[in-house]
Scaffold this motif. Structure first.
Motif, PDB file in Angstrom:
ATOM      1  N   ALA A 181      38.411  46.059  53.550  1.00 51.62           N
ATOM      2  CA  ALA A 181      39.354  47.140  53.830  1.00 51.62           C
ATOM      3  C   ALA A 181      40.774  46.617  54.046  1.00 51.62           C
ATOM      4  O   ALA A 181      41.749  47.361  53.908  1.00 51.62           O
ATOM      5  N   SER A 182      40.887  45.325  54.380  1.00 49.37           N
ATOM      6  CA  SER A 182      42.192  44.696  54.580  1.00 49.37           C
ATOM      7  C   SER A 182      42.678  43.974  53.322  1.00 49.37           C
ATOM      8  O   SER A 182      43.660  43.227  53.373  1.00 49.37           O
ATOM      9  N   GLY A 183      41.984  44.170  52.196  1.00 48.40           N
ATOM     10  CA  GLY A 183      42.440  43.609  50.933  1.00 48.40           C
ATOM     11  C   GLY A 183      41.857  42.266  50.573  1.00 48.40           C
ATOM     12  O   GLY A 183      42.246  41.671  49.565  1.00 48.40           O
ATOM     13  N   ILE A 184      40.914  41.746  51.395  1.00 53.29           N
ATOM     14  CA  ILE A 184      40.238  40.495  51.055  1.00 53.29           C
ATOM     15  C   ILE A 184      38.917  40.875  50.397  1.00 53.29           C
ATOM     16  O   ILE A 184      37.910  41.119  51.059  1.00 53.29           O
ATOM     17  N   THR A 185      38.929  40.927  49.070  1.00 53.55           N
ATOM     18  CA  THR A 185      37.804  41.458  48.318  1.00 53.55           C
ATOM     19  C   THR A 185      36.668  40.437  48.230  1.00 53.55           C
ATOM     20  O   THR A 185      36.830  39.265  48.562  1.00 53.55           O
ATOM     21  N   ALA A 186      35.535  40.891  47.740  1.00 54.38           N
ATOM     22  CA  ALA A 186      34.324  40.064  47.707  1.00 54.38           C
ATOM     23  C   ALA A 186      34.526  38.784  46.906  1.00 54.38           C
ATOM     24  O   ALA A 186      33.961  37.742  47.246  1.00 54.38           O
ATOM     25  N   ASP A 187      35.332  38.832  45.841  1.00 51.91           N
ATOM     26  CA  ASP A 187      35.513  37.630  45.034  1.00 51.91           C
ATOM     27  C   ASP A 187      36.364  36.585  45.745  1.00 51.91           C
ATOM     28  O   ASP A 187      36.291  35.390  45.424  1.00 51.91           O
ATOM     29  N   GLU A 188      37.141  37.006  46.745  1.00 50.74           N
ATOM     30  CA  GLU A 188      37.994  36.066  47.472  1.00 50.74           C
ATOM     31  C   GLU A 188      37.361  35.604  48.786  1.00 50.74           C
ATOM     32  O   GLU A 188      37.770  34.584  49.353  1.00 50.74           O
ATOM     33  N   GLN A 189      36.376  36.318  49.276  1.00 49.60           N
ATOM     34  CA  GLN A 189      35.795  35.999  50.586  1.00 49.60           C
ATOM     35  C   GLN A 189      35.139  34.615  50.668  1.00 49.60           C
ATOM     36  O   GLN A 189      35.313  33.927  51.686  1.00 49.60           O
TER      37      GLN A 189
END
Length: 393
Positions: free
Chosen positions: A118-126
């Motif tokens: 929700a804060s813009g850190i998407t699954a591919d970046e996590q």
């Protein structure tokens, strides 16, 4: 120690870390330091191997594990060499049972992954939030340039982002070098260095570091100011602030230290009200941008903890606003990637102070985010940071 004994030692160390994480006790770094201090017979190579196993196991577990063995079993699912070391030998761990359960894998607890998304850190970046971090140092411009320092170091270093950054392999023992003792550099993540430059601190200014802690960013500001002007480092934590005078002396930095009384900070800052050119607010936060170094931190978070940090940030921003002269500025920094502790905090401050304005800094890496700028491990190869520059009317 043989490899199986190292695995059992990592399990024992993790047991202590998990207990501390559940009780909001000492950090993993502190637990490890105390654990090894009580076992001085463990050699340096064994210490390094045990620590690496423990930290890799922490990175492998999304939720807090039941115990250290479950954490190592999860790591064993990712490392095909590990299961054979559960061999039941004298100092090794017992064999893996047919129905034995490993800890849950993943980047973080599910609720926290949702909050990050929700804060813009998407699954591919996590997943990048848990990669091993390189070792960055900042050449101390009060004593030496980056290029001069690179020539003097005993190992090859690559220039990093930022004017004074050099990057070295993880685990390089830089604090044992004479160049460190001489104050030629400080250990500081490249992202931390860059967000300091967003302050644009100038020689001759009066600058306050309101949440100075041990003083890493304070010393970066001193170098930017070339020791000209007035630099005041404040904190409510006596233990952390007590390290700064010695660090400043080693770096050749001129810094005033001021211990504040928690809850009565305005009294300790009254003489500075309305006179300061710039205030750095390196605000207390959840540290979601530092999981590469502190993977156990994600096990200590709850929504209530994040709400508590957001309230502290609002308090500190309001303190800072009372110090700034007309036309002065606040640099707001958090090492969190959650909007509640970054862009939302800035938006709430601007709503309380509608005559102030945000001037988002454009750093050489990173991306605009909300009313500020964001650095992330996946996009920028640094720790995660949010930074905003706020200008007084």
């Amino acid at each position: 120690m043989n490899p199986a004994a190292r695995v059992q030692a990592a399990i024992d160390l993790l047991d202590a870390m998990i207990v501390a994480a559940r009780a909001s006790g000492a950090s993993a770094d502190r637990i490890a330091a105390d654990w090894f201090r009580a076992r001085r017979y463990v050699g340096s190579s064994d210490r390094r191997a045990i620590r690496n196993l423990a930290w890799d196991a922490m990175r492998a577990c999304g939720d807090i594990p039941h115990n250290g063995r479950a954490a190592l079993l999860q790591l064993a699912r990712q490392d095909p060499a590990l299961p054979a070391l559960f061999d039941g030998s004298r100092y090794g761990p017992a064999p893996i049972g047919a129905d034995e359960q490993a800890a849950t894998g993943g980047v973080a607890p599910a609720w926290l992954l949702t909050t990050l998304a929700a804060s813009g850190i998407t699954a591919d970046e996590q997943p990048a939030l848990l990669t091993r971090a390189p070792l960055d140092i900042r050449a101390n411009a009060l004593r030496i340039t980056r290029d001069e320092l690179a020539v003097r170091l005993p190992v090859a270093a690559q220039p990093g982002p930022g004017p004074d950054t050099l990057r070295l392999p993880t685990g390089t023992p830089v604090e044992s070098w004479p160049e460190f003792a001489a104050g030629l550099f400080e250990v500081q993540d490249a992202g931390s260095q860059l967000v300091c430059t967003a302050m644009n601190a100038m020689p001759g200014e009066t600058v306050v570091d309101l949440c100075a802690g041990g003083g890493g960013k304070t010393l970066a500001l001193a170098a930017m100011m070339a020791n000209q002007g007035r630099l005041i480092a404040c904190d409510v934590d006596r233990a952390r602030l007590s390290h700064l005078p010695q660090r400043a002396a080693r770096a050749g930095a001129t810094v005033e230290c001021r211990l504040l009384n928690g809850g009565r900070e305005r009294e300790g800052l009254r003489d500075l009200a309305g006179t300061v050119d710039a205030v750095l607010v390196d605000a207390p936060c959840s540290g979601t941008g530092t999981w590469r170094r502190n993977p156990e931190a994600r096990w200590r978070l709850t929504p209530a903890v994040i709400d508590r940090y957001a309230a502290i940030q609002a308090h500190v921003l309001d303190l800072a606003a009372g110090l700034v002269r007309p036309g002065g500025r606040i640099g707001f920094i958090t090492c969190s990637l959650l909007d509640a502790e970054g862009s939302d905090a800035v938006a709430a401050f601007l709503a309380r102070n509608p005559r102030w304005r945000a001037e988002p800094p454009a750093l050489e890496i990173g991306r605009a985010h909300g009313r500020g700028w964001r650095l992330t491990p996946g996009h920028d190869g640094t720790d995660g940071f949010f930074v905003a520059s706020l200008r007084a009317p």
